[in-house]
Design an enzyme around this catalytic site. Sequence first.
Site, PDB file in Angstrom:
ATOM      1  N   ARG A  99      38.107 111.222   0.019  1.00 24.18           N
ATOM      2  CA  ARG A  99      39.106 110.626  -0.859  1.00 24.18           C
ATOM      3  C   ARG A  99      38.635 110.532  -2.315  1.00 24.18           C
ATOM      4  NH1 ARG A  99      41.000 105.259   0.571  1.00 24.18           N
ATOM      5  NH2 ARG A  99      41.117 104.764  -1.634  1.00 24.18           N
ATOM      6  N   ARG A 148      40.498 103.699  -7.945  1.00 19.51           N
ATOM      7  CA  ARG A 148      39.808 102.441  -8.266  1.00 19.51           C
ATOM      8  C   ARG A 148      39.180 102.529  -9.648  1.00 19.51           C
ATOM      9  NH1 ARG A 148      41.844 102.139  -3.955  1.00 19.51           N
ATOM     10  NH2 ARG A 148      41.254 100.946  -2.095  1.00 19.51           N
ATOM     11  N   TYR A 163      46.835  96.321   1.393  1.00 20.11           N
ATOM     12  CA  TYR A 163      45.661  95.461   1.176  1.00 20.11           C
ATOM     13  C   TYR A 163      45.457  95.293  -0.328  1.00 20.11           C
ATOM     14  CZ  TYR A 163      43.660 100.219   1.109  1.00 20.11           C
ATOM     15  OH  TYR A 163      43.430 101.545   0.875  1.00 20.11           O
ATOM     16  N   GLU A 180      52.570 106.396   0.541  1.00 20.97           N
ATOM     17  CA  GLU A 180      51.528 106.724   1.512  1.00 20.97           C
ATOM     18  C   GLU A 180      52.214 107.583   2.570  1.00 20.97           C
ATOM     19  OE1 GLU A 180      48.316 106.126   1.629  1.00 20.97           O
ATOM     20  OE2 GLU A 180      48.104 104.801  -0.112  1.00 20.97           O
TER      21      GLU A 180
END
Length: 225
Positions: free
Chosen positions: A42, A60, A164, A186
């Site tokens: 990923r 991120r 999350y 997703e």
Amino acid sequence: ALQTYQTDPAMRKMLTQLYFYIMPVFNVDGYHFSWTNDRFWRKTRSKNTRFRCHGVDANRNWKVKWCDEGASFHPCDDTYCGPFPESEPEVKAVAHFLRKHRKQIKAYLSFHAYAQMLLYPYSYKYATIPNFSCVESAAYNAVNALQSAYGIRYRYGPASSTLYVSSGSSMDWAYKNGIPYAFAFELRDTGHFGFLLPETLIKPTCIETMLAVKNITLHLLKKCH
């Protein structure tokens, strides 16, 4: 979209009234590596001088609550946030493009694998976005449109509570930088990406997702407030 421009009035309306900026693959090197070495890779493929581990989680690496909850400072972790925000050339390039055009951009859609979800901000905290009613309505109608194709049901909602908590995501960054509709799909898993899939396996996901994208786009033209 191009094939149905002449026959579909809704598609013609969308392509006449809006500009679409499309990036087929965000993380080119990481995507290639997922075909050749590790299907579930990923991260990017940037090198770390101190560790043998490669890559940064590009979702991120954005400058919005960077490396807070749901991200890692360790280079070997899948959710490694990088040495600093926008350290990855992929992220830096897209962030630069979005900054340049953000006054004209009304929606930012990113596509990930894999789950069956349509997510919107916030990822980094449990809170309601100011334009929640408009975004929630767009998401609700989009997943219903998607389901109409093959009966596949997607969950939808704020990323933090639906999936999350994570920090440094492109979706949150886009929203915080003035793009009112920011979504992350997703997409459902349709088979092993290490092999060329038959068209019958790939096509359903493309068709149903396109219905959702089309629905969100038409929602933008209604100018919800």
